[in-house]
Design a protein around this motif. Structure first.
Motif, short mmCIF file in Angstrom:
data_model
loop_
_atom_site.label_atom_id
_atom_site.label_comp_id
_atom_site.label_asym_id
_atom_site.label_seq_id
_atom_site.Cartn_x
_atom_site.Cartn_y
_atom_site.Cartn_z
N ALA B 167 0.81 -1.01 -0.01
CA ALA B 167 0.05 -0.06 0.22
C ALA B 167 0.92 1.16 -0.11
O ALA B 167 0.51 1.94 -0.78
CB ALA B 167 -0.92 -0.01 1.24
N ALA B 168 1.78 1.21 0.80
CA ALA B 168 2.63 2.45 1.07
C ALA B 168 3.30 2.96 -0.40
O ALA B 168 3.33 4.03 -0.79
CB ALA B 168 3.59 2.52 2.06
N ARG B 169 3.97 1.69 -0.95
CA ARG B 169 4.62 2.02 -2.31
C ARG B 169 3.67 2.39 -3.31
O ARG B 169 4.10 3.37 -4.27
CB ARG B 169 5.29 0.63 -2.60
CG ARG B 169 6.28 1.03 -3.58
CD ARG B 169 6.86 -0.41 -4.52
NE ARG B 169 7.31 -1.04 -3.25
CZ ARG B 169 8.07 -2.33 -3.54
NH1 ARG B 169 7.83 -2.81 -4.89
NH2 ARG B 169 8.45 -2.93 -2.81
N ALA B 172 2.58 6.15 -2.83
CA ALA B 172 3.77 7.20 -2.65
C ALA B 172 3.55 8.28 -3.80
O ALA B 172 3.74 9.50 -3.48
CB ALA B 172 5.12 6.64 -2.61
N PRO B 173 3.53 7.91 -5.18
CA PRO B 173 3.44 8.85 -6.09
C PRO B 173 2.35 9.84 -6.10
O PRO B 173 2.38 10.78 -7.02
CB PRO B 173 3.59 8.30 -7.23
CG PRO B 173 3.05 6.74 -7.20
CD PRO B 173 3.11 6.39 -5.64
N LEU B 174 1.22 9.58 -5.41
CA LEU B 174 -0.28 10.07 -5.42
C LEU B 174 0.26 11.68 -4.72
O LEU B 174 0.94 11.84 -3.80
CB LEU B 174 -1.22 9.62 -4.62
CG LEU B 174 -1.44 8.07 -5.33
CD1 LEU B 174 -2.48 7.53 -4.54
CD2 LEU B 174 -2.01 8.38 -6.85
N HIS B 194 4.67 17.51 -1.93
CA HIS B 194 3.47 17.45 -2.71
C HIS B 194 3.18 15.92 -3.01
O HIS B 194 2.04 15.78 -3.68
CB HIS B 194 4.01 18.09 -4.24
CG HIS B 194 4.50 19.36 -3.92
ND1 HIS B 194 3.67 20.39 -3.94
CD2 HIS B 194 5.86 19.76 -4.16
CE1 HIS B 194 4.26 21.75 -3.91
NE2 HIS B 194 5.59 21.17 -3.99
N ARG B 195 4.09 15.34 -2.59
CA ARG B 195 3.29 13.63 -2.87
C ARG B 195 3.38 12.95 -1.50
O ARG B 195 3.85 13.22 -0.63
CB ARG B 195 4.55 12.83 -3.71
CG ARG B 195 5.06 13.65 -4.99
CD ARG B 195 4.28 13.17 -5.80
NE ARG B 195 4.07 13.96 -7.27
CZ ARG B 195 3.04 14.38 -7.91
NH1 ARG B 195 1.91 13.66 -7.77
NH2 ARG B 195 3.04 15.29 -8.90
N LEU B 196 2.36 12.01 -1.61
CA LEU B 196 2.33 10.93 -0.22
C LEU B 196 3.59 10.43 0.23
O LEU B 196 3.73 10.47 1.32
CB LEU B 196 1.02 9.99 -0.36
CG LEU B 196 -0.21 10.56 -0.75
CD1 LEU B 196 -1.32 9.44 -0.62
CD2 LEU B 196 -0.78 11.44 0.67
N GLY B 197 4.32 9.96 -0.80
CA GLY B 197 5.61 9.41 -0.24
C GLY B 197 6.30 10.41 0.33
O GLY B 197 7.06 9.91 1.41
N GLN B 198 6.57 11.59 0.02
CA GLN B 198 7.35 12.58 0.84
C GLN B 198 6.77 12.75 2.04
O GLN B 198 7.44 13.13 3.16
CB GLN B 198 7.45 13.87 -0.06
CG GLN B 198 8.04 14.03 -1.10
CD GLN B 198 7.85 15.27 -2.17
OE1 GLN B 198 6.58 15.50 -2.19
NE2 GLN B 198 8.79 16.27 -2.11
#
Lengths: 205, 522
Positions: B167-169, B172-174, B194-198
């Motif tokens: 899920a996390a991976r 991340a780009p969203l 700006h991205r969920l991963g950050q």
């Protein structure tokens, strides 16, 4: 618990993103009006004023409502204004008297919601705003009839309003979406319009 | 094929549902709310119509665009058909909002031979139901599966099955805007995130300090963890409340009224213990033993009002939906005799602390001094605070207490009062109600019979010469017979809500044959 004297008083989730600093600045004067004074077109100014007050009240601060003899207090409580920290002065007296009452309340509370009982002279308006600034208190003027002639630091205007839930002979007033326009000095110089759902339906975005 | 965590979820998403419900999804159409587009059909999108556009912009992009106003009741009522189709896969189906429902993945995936097979079958069933409502060219329903409900909702947009543990991976780009909380998105934007991963990589302490409780919750979502706050281990007694009705009821409004009392009681039981719930189980049974039970989820803890909304929607869908008309199995054939509400996902309510602090805080000297000076200027009774009181009319529900007198509540305000108008409360309440003449279409004064029936639909209000208003919508009358046991205080009133042509809304009260405006929803 000691509440620090923050420069920007809190606003509710519904309004925070519409206000230039995410809340109202201490010592400023905010004028809340309907779309045009004296008309009921795009009603909702009282609700908007209560919502602004609610943000401050929920932060633990004391508030006062002056000159609002017909205020729907249950509605204020529903918007999360803490009734135990809301001073009510429904009849603030005639000319000369109510200015003193307001000035006194600026000393005691952090935010005053005021509905002018009659036309307010520019000089009086300016003096009151200066006094509020000096005391670090917020002045919110609910001006439904165009009685406050000064522009204030911030102006919040309801520009459109639509109720849902009521049918023809059935239903109940349930939700309401309005559009508000925020304009004023400095950071808010360009008028900015946002759509706000003033009665939460509990739905996710 | 791994089975994933305990909360591995399947989400079924019917795109553009409000337009499907309105029967307009195959033409360029859009739903407007406060002058902005909140939903649009695919043909509209291909012409350049986008969400959050203002009406004029949308019209410019697509001349001939058909506009529809928001109708959440219709959206939910029609969506019931899809929910029923999905319910055949799992009784634990949960409605998130019209167009989106979810169910746990584990059991159904095992039963139907794997997640892919499940997704295909669900898509078919849900799309079939959607086509019944919106026609054969209504958009197909998309299925998403992931370890958390949040990720599954996003996965549904792309018809993806996110493998367990990924899920996390996958998230991340969203962009952070998918969190759906504007204030958090803006703040993160200003921090350059700006991205969920950050966002997921941010230190928890920093998130908590700068974004608070809401931010922590969003942070968990971004990391692919469940958004369920610390759920209490043992289910508490008293989290279920029900009412059996002596006479079967088939009018949704009446049931909603009864449910309002149950919801207030349940909400106050929860809040009295500093708790809140984000799932609600609504059960309704008819005299002929038909039942409809649904799980509902809300992003923010349920309030009494949002609980009643769900009851109303669930029953509107069941009692008046297409299924009822077609006499489908399970559809109700008689009135409702039992309503039960059960709180689920009960968690400590962090939002309450401020209230408790406020109640026990004493007025500072500053406030006392200011009050004393105002009393000197205007008199002792001129300044005070308000307490909630029992009562039916908007005027009686609150009592003003002069400063210095005890703030004891007169009557418990949390008990449901029959005849009391449900929230939202009007923001202007006239101490002296404004007399008004209410006429129907033919110009006859509107009267209300002893049984609470209006003699005609209210059409015009007359306040005085040149002050006439047209009524566009109305409801009621709701009679209230107050203190019938006390001849001195006995009052019989009937109330109505009206919406006028200028968009203003008011409460009208009829007493002794005379109408007056009691309150306004300014």
């Amino acid at each position: 618990m000691l509440l620090a004297r923050e420069r920007v008083l809190p606003a509710t989730d519904l309004l925070a993103s519409s206000l230039p600093m995410g809340g109202l600045q201490r010592g400023t004067t905010t004028i809340v009006t309907p779309s045009s004074p004296g008309s009921a077109e795009a009603p909702g100014s009282t609700t908007l004023a209560l919502e602004l007050l609610a943000g401050v009240s929920m932060g633990g601060y004391w508030c006062a409502a002056v000159g609002l003899a017909n205020l729907g207090i249950l509605a204020a409580a529903e918007r999360r204004v803490a009734l135990e920290r809301l001073l009510l002065v429904p009849f603030p007296g005639g000319a000369g008297r109510w200015q003193q009452v307001l000035a006194t309340l600026f000393d005691g509370v952090d935010a005053v919601l005021f509905a002018p009982p009659g036309p307010v002279r520019s000089s009086d308006a300016r003096k009151l705003s200066a006094r509020a600034k000096d005391r670090g208190s917020l002045l919110i003027v609910l001006d439904r009839h165009g009685r406050w002639s000064e522009p204030g630091d911030l102006r919040c205007r309801v520009t459109s309003s639509a109720w849902s839930g009521l049918g023809e002979g059935h239903g109940l007033l349930a939700g309401r979406s309005v559009e508000i326009e925020v304009s004023g000095r400095g950071a808010a110089a360009r008028p900015r319009r946002t759509a706000v759902s003033l009665t939460q339906m509990g739905l996710t975005a | 094929m791994s089975e994933g965590g305990v909360h591995r979820t399947v989400v079924a998403w019917c795109p553009d549902w409000p337009l499907v419900a309105a029967g307009l999804v195959t033409e360029p159409s859009a739903v407007l709310k406060a002058n902005r587009v909140v939903a649009c059909s695919a043909p509209a999108r291909s012409e350049g119509v986008r969400l959050r556009q203002r009406r004029r912009e949308a019209e410019a992009a697509c001349p001939g665009l058909v506009f529809v106003s928001e109708d959440p009741a219709r959206d939910v009522r029609t969506f019931e058909a899809v929910v029923s189709a999905v319910a055949r896969f799992s009784p634990q189906v949960e409605v998130t909002r019209p167009g989106v429902c979810s169910l746990p993945a584990r059991g159904p995936a095992r039963y139907f031979g794997g997640e892919e097979a499940l997704a295909a079958l669900l898509a078919q069933a849900a799309t079939g139901a959607a086509h019944q409502i919106g026609g054969e060219y209504a958009p197909t329903c998309r299925i998403g599966i992931a370890d958390t409900p949040f990720a599954a909702r996003l996965a549904a947009r792309e018809s993806v099955i996110v493998p367990s543990g990924q899920a996390a991976r996958w998230l991340a780009p969203l962009p952070v805007s998918v969190l759906g909380v504007a204030s958090i998105g803006e703040l993160l934007g200003r921090l350059g995130i700006h991205r969920l991963g950050q966002f997921a990589e941010m230190d928890e302490g920093v998130v908590s300090g700068r974004l608070g409780v809401e931010g922590m919750r969003a942070h968990r979502l971004a990391r692919g963890l469940d958004d369920h706050r610390l759920v209490l281990d043992e289910p508490l007694p008293d989290m279920s409340i029900q009412r059996e009705l002596e006479d079967p009821v088939d009018r949704v409004e009446t049931i909603a009224f009864i449910a309002a009392g149950l919801a207030e009681e349940l909400a106050s039981r929860l809040s009295g213990r500093g708790l809140a719930c984000t799932r609600l189980y609504v059960e309704a049974s008819t005299e002929n033993a038909e039942e409809l039970a649904r799980w509902w989820r809300a992003d923010r803890p349920f309030t009494a009002r949002s609980m009643v909304d769900r009851v109303r929607w669930q029953l509107e869908g069941w009692l008046t939906g297409a299924a009822a008309a077609a006499g489908a199995p399970g559809a109700p054939t008689s009135g409702i005799i039992l309503i039960r509400l059960t709180a689920g996902e009960v968690t400590p309510d962090s939002g309450r602390q401020l209230g408790l602090l406020g109640e026990s805080a004493e007025a500072s000297q500053r406030v006392e001094r200011a009050v004393a000076r105002v009393q000197g200027l205007l008199g002792h009774e001129s300044i005070g605070t308000a307490v909630m009181a029992g009562g039916r009319g908007p005027l009686e529900q609150v009592r003003i207490v002069p400063w210095g007198e005890p703030r004891a509540e007169g009557l418990p305000a949390t008990q449901p009062w029959p005849g009391r108008l449900p929230p939202p409360a009007p923001t202007v309440v006239y101490a002296t109600p404004i007399e008004v003449s209410v006429r129907d279409l033919h110009g006859h004064p509107v009267e209300v019979s002893g049984r609470g029936r209006p003699s005609g639909a209210p059409s015009r209000l007359f306040l005085g010469p040149g002050r006439e208003y047209t009524v566009t919508r109305w409801a009621g009358p709701w009679p209230s017979d107050e203190r019938w046991w006390d001849p001195a205080l006995h009052r019989r009133r009937a109330r109505m809500q009206v919406l006028l042509e200028d968009g203003s809304a008011h409460v009208l009260a009829l007493e002794g044959g005379r109408w007056a405006i009691e309150a306004s929803y300014d």
